[in-house]
Design an enzyme around this catalytic site. Structure first.
Site, PDB file in Angstrom:
ATOM      1  N   GLY A 279     -16.072  -1.191  13.730  1.00 31.11           N
ATOM      2  CA  GLY A 279     -15.842   0.239  13.838  1.00 31.11           C
ATOM      3  C   GLY A 279     -14.407   0.574  13.499  1.00 31.11           C
ATOM      4  O   GLY A 279     -13.745  -0.147  12.746  1.00 31.11           O
ATOM      5  N   CYS A 280     -13.906   1.648  14.039  1.00 36.18           N
ATOM      6  CA  CYS A 280     -12.534   2.089  13.788  1.00 36.18           C
ATOM      7  C   CYS A 280     -11.550   0.977  14.115  1.00 36.18           C
ATOM      8  O   CYS A 280     -11.613   0.382  15.182  1.00 36.18           O
ATOM      9  CB  CYS A 280     -12.228   3.340  14.620  1.00 36.18           C
ATOM     10  SG  CYS A 280     -10.543   3.938  14.439  1.00 36.18           S
ATOM     11  N   PHE A 281     -10.616   0.711  13.186  1.00 38.72           N
ATOM     12  CA  PHE A 281      -9.729  -0.438  13.387  1.00 38.72           C
ATOM     13  C   PHE A 281      -8.542  -0.165  14.309  1.00 38.72           C
ATOM     14  O   PHE A 281      -7.840  -1.079  14.710  1.00 38.72           O
ATOM     15  CB  PHE A 281      -9.219  -1.005  12.061  1.00 38.72           C
ATOM     16  CG  PHE A 281      -8.718  -0.014  11.039  1.00 38.72           C
ATOM     17  CD1 PHE A 281      -8.124   1.196  11.395  1.00 38.72           C
ATOM     18  CD2 PHE A 281      -8.847  -0.301   9.685  1.00 38.72           C
ATOM     19  CE1 PHE A 281      -7.670   2.084  10.445  1.00 38.72           C
ATOM     20  CE2 PHE A 281      -8.385   0.592   8.705  1.00 38.72           C
ATOM     21  CZ  PHE A 281      -7.801   1.783   9.088  1.00 38.72           C
ATOM     22  N   TRP A 282      -8.301   1.084  14.686  1.00 36.02           N
ATOM     23  CA  TRP A 282      -7.111   1.398  15.489  1.00 36.02           C
ATOM     24  C   TRP A 282      -7.105   0.677  16.837  1.00 36.02           C
ATOM     25  O   TRP A 282      -6.154  -0.020  17.174  1.00 36.02           O
ATOM     26  CB  TRP A 282      -7.002   2.900  15.718  1.00 36.02           C
ATOM     27  CG  TRP A 282      -6.734   3.688  14.488  1.00 36.02           C
ATOM     28  CD1 TRP A 282      -6.154   3.229  13.331  1.00 36.02           C
ATOM     29  CD2 TRP A 282      -7.018   5.070  14.270  1.00 36.02           C
ATOM     30  NE1 TRP A 282      -6.071   4.247  12.409  1.00 36.02           N
ATOM     31  CE2 TRP A 282      -6.584   5.392  12.954  1.00 36.02           C
ATOM     32  CE3 TRP A 282      -7.580   6.059  15.051  1.00 36.02           C
ATOM     33  CZ2 TRP A 282      -6.707   6.667  12.418  1.00 36.02           C
ATOM     34  CZ3 TRP A 282      -7.700   7.334  14.519  1.00 36.02           C
ATOM     35  CH2 TRP A 282      -7.272   7.635  13.220  1.00 36.02           C
TER      36      TRP A 282
ATOM     37  N   GLU B 276     -13.785  -0.822   7.481  1.00 30.14           N
ATOM     38  CA  GLU B 276     -12.538  -0.879   8.243  1.00 30.14           C
ATOM     39  C   GLU B 276     -12.557  -2.187   9.031  1.00 30.14           C
ATOM     40  O   GLU B 276     -13.477  -2.431   9.820  1.00 30.14           O
ATOM     41  CB  GLU B 276     -12.424   0.306   9.201  1.00 30.14           C
ATOM     42  CG  GLU B 276     -12.159   1.623   8.510  1.00 30.14           C
ATOM     43  CD  GLU B 276     -11.772   2.727   9.493  1.00 30.14           C
ATOM     44  OE1 GLU B 276     -11.278   2.406  10.597  1.00 30.14           O
ATOM     45  OE2 GLU B 276     -11.975   3.898   9.152  1.00 30.14           O
TER      46      GLU B 276
END
Length: 429
Positions: free
Chosen positions: A47-50, A96
């Protein structure tokens, strides 16, 4: 030993590169050469890499984690390009991902892969929570045959645990890494650059080393007003910041409790629970409202003020700088209280001591001085006057005004609104 990024970005070739580097350096100890052979890389998409980047970096044995793009074809990998609506469901879109560099002597490849599966929902296809699109797919890109075998093994071991918990088939794709493109600089260490947000936590709560545990007892949360803060089992910098700046100092009369998203049994929650921290304000076990993400002290106490004080004179005084009516009910209750301290109605921090109280005859509580370092002073030019406004240091709520020379024998008078205070008798033990 220091590695340049160009070395470990080679993925599968890193062990060879590390060995060559060691052999080309004079007088390198054999033990150091062996140590470099345990520096490995793997590329993980969940999912979102942040949030994922920061969680990997917090693991002992992880040397570096870098956000980027992989497993795409046909166009230049940039954030703008991969998030374009036309590519939302494009099978050739980049994912991502996070490239993780780790010392397998400290954290094994298997342990890292187990952490990866536990940290998201691998049964979701091309999405994680509200993030939908092929760039959010669950994917493992390996750099060695050993990693590939372990990834398949860990995936197979995790499936029955998920099935037992009611989840479907794992959608995670496992394949060799063909290339990795580093994400734009503003994506790197994103959580450090954006300190006031939340960590997307899509973990299922299903773990490999499962120990049978009873449901958390939430009976105490079913009565009266309660504050529940959703915490993360993984490292969440926003959760830690909230604990440091707010929760660790909170002494208010409404209990504050931490829970994980899968520990809300018996409670009626209507908000999404995948973001940490999320602050839930409950009454008799039912959510009144919630606030998602990190809350600064001022933001937390503003929300708590609405929850605890509601549409009342106290709220108007605290947040809209109103003034109590003289000789109000709270003033009459507090003017002759026994030995003790008056505290901030929201934070519970001590503000004034009965030993410093005196009867000014004005209809408002009056004190010679506050508890040390408990109030702040501000210039107030409202109502055509110039006065010194007093605010609580812990919450920023309005308390009253300071009048110079109006106390006993020419001392100062701290004129305080009673509605924003609570009284605590002094502990005589």
């Amino acid at each position: 030993m220091t590695f340049s990024r160009s070395v470990y970005l080679l993925g599968a070739a890193i062990t060879f590169s590390a060995g060559c580097f060691a052999l080309s350096t004079e007088k390198i100890e054999h033990s150091n050469v062996e140590a470099t052979m345990h520096i490995k890389t793997i590329v993980l998409g969940s999912g979102c890499f942040w949030g994922a980047e920061k969680r990997y970096e917090a693991l002992e044995g992880v040397i570096d984690a870098e956000s980027g793009y992989a497993d795409g074809h046909g166009f230049k990998a940039t954030y703008k390009n991969i998030t374009d609506q036309s590519r939302r469901f494009d099978e050739n879109n980049y994912a991502e991902v996070v490239q993780v560099m780790y010392n397998s002597n400290i954290i094994s490849s298997k342990a890292l892969l187990q952490n990866y599966f536990e940290s998201h929902d691998p049964t979701q296809s091309n999405r994680q929570g509200n993030d939908i699109g092929t760039q959010y797919r669950s994917i493992i890109l390996t750099t060695t045959k050993e990693q590939a075998q372990l990834a398949e093994q860990v995936k197979a071991e995790y499936q029955p645990l998920l099935s037992e918990a009611g989840y479907g088939a794992i959608k995670t794709v496992i394949k060799p890494l063909e290339g990795f493109v580093s994400a734009e600089e503003y994506h790197q260490n994103y959580l450090q650059k954006n300190p006031n947000g939340y960590c997307p936590d899509h973990a299922t709560g299903v773990v490999f080393n499962k120990t049978k545990k009873a449901d958390v007892d939430n009976s105490v949360l079913l009565t009266g007003k309660q504050i529940v803060v959703l915490d993360s089992r993984e490292y969440c910098p926003y959760c830690e910041k909230f604990k440091k700046t707010v929760a660790n100092n909170y002494k208010g009369s409404i209990p504050l409790t931490f829970r994980h998203a899968d520990e809300l049994n018996g409670l009626t929650i209507k908000s999404a629970t995948w973001a940490t921290p999320t602050i839930l304000f409950l009454e008799n076990g039912k959510e009144v409202y919630a606030r998602q993400g990190y809350a600064s002290p001022a933001e937390f106490y503003k929300a708590l003020g609405a929850f605890k004080l509601g549409d009342s004179d106290a709220y108007e005084v605290a947040f809209n700088e109103r003034t109590d009516r003289p000789y109000c009910k709270e003033y009459k209750e507090f003017k002759n209280t026994p030995d003790g301290v008056f505290v901030d109605k929201l934070s519970g921090e001590p503000l004034f001591d009965t030993r410093d109280r005196f009867n000014s005859g004005t209809g408002w509580l009056s004190f010679k001085h506050p508890v040390k370092n408990s109030v702040t002073k501000h210039k107030d030019t409202s109502w055509g006057m110039t006065r010194i406004e007093l605010k609580s240091k812990s919450t920023g709520i309005h308390l009253g005004h300071l009048f110079k020379g109006e106390g006993p024998r020419g001392t100062d008078r701290y004129c305080i609104n009673a509605t924003v205070l609570e009284f605590i008798p002094r502990d005589k033990s």
